[in-house]
Design a protein around this motif. Structure first.
Motif, PDB file in Angstrom:
ATOM      1  N   ARG A  44     -37.284  49.670  54.247  1.00  0.00           N
ATOM      2  CA  ARG A  44     -36.423  49.952  53.091  1.00  0.00           C
ATOM      3  C   ARG A  44     -35.316  50.929  53.455  1.00  0.00           C
ATOM      4  NH1 ARG A  44     -38.668  52.467  49.128  1.00  0.00           N
ATOM      5  NH2 ARG A  44     -40.681  52.904  50.108  1.00  0.00           N
ATOM      6  N   TYR A 183     -34.402  42.952  54.142  1.00  0.00           N
ATOM      7  CA  TYR A 183     -35.800  43.385  54.098  1.00  0.00           C
ATOM      8  C   TYR A 183     -36.376  43.050  52.716  1.00  0.00           C
ATOM      9  CZ  TYR A 183     -39.913  46.363  54.231  1.00  0.00           C
ATOM     10  OH  TYR A 183     -41.207  46.835  54.173  1.00  0.00           O
ATOM     11  N   GLY A 185     -39.047  43.773  51.147  1.00  0.00           N
ATOM     12  CA  GLY A 185     -39.707  44.832  50.376  1.00  0.00           C
ATOM     13  C   GLY A 185     -38.787  45.505  49.372  1.00  0.00           C
ATOM     14  N   LYS A 188     -39.484  43.929  45.876  1.00  0.00           N
ATOM     15  CA  LYS A 188     -40.700  44.335  45.160  1.00  0.00           C
ATOM     16  C   LYS A 188     -40.631  45.804  44.750  1.00  0.00           C
ATOM     17  CE  LYS A 188     -44.438  46.177  47.653  1.00  0.00           C
ATOM     18  NZ  LYS A 188     -45.681  46.432  47.024  1.00  0.00           N
ATOM     19  N   LYS A 189     -40.052  46.636  45.607  1.00  0.00           N
ATOM     20  CA  LYS A 189     -39.980  48.057  45.257  1.00  0.00           C
ATOM     21  C   LYS A 189     -38.882  48.299  44.213  1.00  0.00           C
ATOM     22  CE  LYS A 189     -43.470  49.977  46.728  1.00  0.00           C
ATOM     23  NZ  LYS A 189     -44.187  50.282  47.904  1.00  0.00           N
ATOM     24  N   SER A 226     -46.128  55.549  51.036  1.00  0.00           N
ATOM     25  CA  SER A 226     -45.836  54.540  52.060  1.00  0.00           C
ATOM     26  C   SER A 226     -44.501  54.869  52.689  1.00  0.00           C
ATOM     27  CB  SER A 226     -45.682  53.172  51.423  1.00  0.00           C
ATOM     28  OG  SER A 226     -46.679  52.934  50.524  1.00  0.00           O
ATOM     29  N   ASP A 275     -51.060  48.033  45.666  1.00  0.00           N
ATOM     30  CA  ASP A 275     -49.896  48.929  45.747  1.00  0.00           C
ATOM     31  C   ASP A 275     -49.316  49.438  44.425  1.00  0.00           C
ATOM     32  OD1 ASP A 275     -48.066  50.190  47.578  1.00  0.00           O
ATOM     33  OD2 ASP A 275     -46.534  48.779  46.944  1.00  0.00           O
ATOM     34  N   ARG A 357     -45.142  42.958  58.796  1.00  0.00           N
ATOM     35  CA  ARG A 357     -45.771  42.798  57.472  1.00  0.00           C
ATOM     36  C   ARG A 357     -46.268  41.388  57.210  1.00  0.00           C
ATOM     37  NH1 ARG A 357     -45.781  47.068  53.371  1.00  0.00           N
ATOM     38  NH2 ARG A 357     -44.396  48.662  54.197  1.00  0.00           N
TER      39      ARG A 357
HETATM   40  C1  LIG Z   1     -42.616  47.804  50.552  1.00  0.00           C
HETATM   41  C2  LIG Z   1     -42.865  49.022  50.937  1.00  0.00           C
HETATM   42  O1  LIG Z   1     -43.907  49.745  50.432  1.00  0.00           O
HETATM   43  P1  LIG Z   1     -45.438  49.764  50.855  1.00  0.00           P
HETATM   44  O2  LIG Z   1     -45.460  50.427  52.193  1.00  0.00           O
HETATM   45  O3  LIG Z   1     -46.079  50.546  49.769  1.00  0.00           O
HETATM   46  O4  LIG Z   1     -45.942  48.358  50.939  1.00  0.00           O
HETATM   47  C3  LIG Z   1     -42.032  49.692  51.915  1.00  0.00           C
HETATM   48  O5  LIG Z   1     -42.171  50.920  52.013  1.00  0.00           O
HETATM   49  O6  LIG Z   1     -41.228  49.050  52.573  1.00  0.00           O
END
Ligand SMILES: C=C(OP(=O)(O)O)C(=O)O
Ligand SMILES: Nc1ncnc2c1ncn2[C@@H]1O[C@H](COP(=O)(O)OP(=O)(O)O)[C@@H](O)[C@H]1O
Length: 417
Positions: A44, A183, A185, A188-189, A226, A275, A357
């Motif tokens: 991220r 990326y 993630g 989702k974040k 995280s 999470d 991941r």
């Molecule tokens: C998606 C993320 O969170 P997590 O590590 O909680 O999965 C991230 O930090 O990229």
């Protein structure tokens, strides 16, 4: 979207075909997962994530010194939005996911994700709650929309921009725009940020935690930060003692995560989620429909359920595999330990963001609790990574101590250099 751009919902097999045909670096691994690359960004970009500061959010959000919220104005949001939508309109096709957040039906949120890459669509298909065919038909207007144009950069000369990456949230428009990072993630974040805004207004706590339940209905929450890098000496980490059969490498080492996913995925307990959760008067509910596990050094012996979840339908990000056997080498960190990753972590000696991941639907874990809800928690575990070795390996905290450590962020990694 533009008339020349076709948009649609695709099933897993179609998304595989699209990814393999059009997205460089996408392959099927020996266990049937879709291995793919997220490009230059393999983690991220919190410094490039912005929220529109308008009349409402000026009052409602925490701004200024110490706040993680980085502001932008409405006008700049619209500039980036236009840029993202123009990019998406220039493509032959875009992918659309209509899905849900939150397993508590009373507080469910409808989200639409418009993306350019099949990989992003499959990722969100796995990570959000999947609607039935009928629910797709009757979906209606989403509560929030993501425009993911991550392959296309933002313009660095646009006000507020400090790089070619920008992840922009406009709570009034109920939209998020992604430019300059692929990326997955971030999506989702980004939705998790939205939940942190919406849920407390309903007297619901949104929690960055894993969650599982014993056979007798005892729910445990696992808190831990995280995405932090740490230098951990063997034996110094609290989580080591919570799960002794896993071990951290012997010497000083850099890694991500404090163990929410690893420890909530427990053969002897039912997995509610790894999470993101909501804690309301109804109890606990998972926000998501899938898990996003770190797979550096993953092995069948140490984490069998995560290992077995890596099959057809699972997205494997930035892993390295043998060209012929298609067997993944989970010890290989060459993609996420890139020059970019090293830069991201400010040149810490030997540091590499080991952020390979796997994203899979929660039902790929055999003892997932479906629907992903449970009663009020019995135990709250704060996972800490104390590289100084000051914290005792396991401590039972009083309520004020728990509050102090939670609020002061001591579940984060504390590192030495
Ligand atoms: C998606 C993320 O969170 P997590 O590590 O909680 O999965 C991230 O930090 O990229
Ligand atoms: N004793 C341990 N407890 C928890 N995780 C461990 C342990 N030893 C090694 N690990 C590794 O640390 C990482 C923890 O990541 P993860 O569970 O995804 O963290 P989070 O969900 O909090 O971001 C995983 O790669 C896991 O294999």
């Amino acid at each position: 979207m533009h008339n020349n751009t076709s948009s649609g919902h695709y099933n897993d097999a179609e998304l595989y075909e699209q990814a393999i045909r059009y997205e460089k670096g996408s392959f099927i691994t020996s266990t049937g997962a879709l291995a793919t690359l997220s490009g230059a960004k393999t983690g991220r970009s919190p410094r490039d994530k912005r929220i529109v500061n308008d009349e409402t959010t000026a009052e409602e959000l925490w701004w200024g010194k110490g706040s993680p919220n980085i502001e932008m104005d409405e006008q700049t949001f619209m500039v980036n939005r236009e840029r993202a939508v123009d990019y998406l309109n220039s493509l032959d096709k875009v992918f659309v996911n209509d899905q849900f957040l939150n397993w508590d039906p009373e507080h469910q949120i409808k989200v639409r994700i418009v993306s350019a890459r099949a990989y992003h669509s499959l990722f969100m298909h796995n990570m959000c709650i999947r609607p039935t065919a009928e629910e797709v038909e009757t979906f209606g207007t989403p509560d929030f929309t993501i425009y993911n144009a991550g392959q296309f950069p933002c313009n660095r000369y646009t006000h507020y921009m400090t790089s070619s990456t920008s992840i922009d949230i406009n709570l009034a428009r109920k939209e998020m725009v992604i430019l300059g990072t692929q990326y997955a993630g971030e999506m989702k974040k980004g939705l998790f940020s939205l939940m942190h805004y919406l849920m407390p207004k309903r007297q619901i706590l949104s929690l960055h935690s894993g969650c599982n339940m014993g056979k007798d209905g005892d729910v445990a929450l696992f808190f831990g930060l995280s995405g932090k890098i740490g230098l951990v000496k063997h034996g110094a980490a609290t989580c080591l003692l919570l799960l002794p059969e896993l071990s951290f490498p012997r010497s000083v080492h850099c890694f991500l995560g404090t163990g929410k996913t690893t420890l909530s995925t427990d053969r002897n307990r039912l997995l509610i989620g790894d999470d993101e959760h909501c804690w309301s008067e109804n109890g606990i509910s998972n926000i998501e429909g899938g898990c996003y596990a770190k797979c550096i050094d993953l092995s069948m012996e140490k984490e069998p359920d995560i290992w077995n979840a890596i099959k057809f339908g699972t997205v494997l990000e930035n892993v390295v595999f043998d060209e012929h056997t298609r067997e993944v080498d989970y010890s290989d960190k060459s993609v996420t330990g890139s020059l970019h990753a090293r830069k991201l972590f400010d040149g810490i000696a030997g540091a590499a963001a080991e952020n390979t991941r796997a994203a899979y639907p929660i039902e790929y874990i055999p003892n997932a609790k479906l629907p992903c809800v449970g009663p009020h928690p019995k135990n709250v575990i704060l996972l800490a990574c104390d590289a100084f070795g000051v914290l005792p390996p396991v401590s039972k905290l009083t309520l004020p101590q728990t509050m102090y450590h939670f609020i002061s962020g001591y579940t984060a990694l504390v590192r030495t250099l």
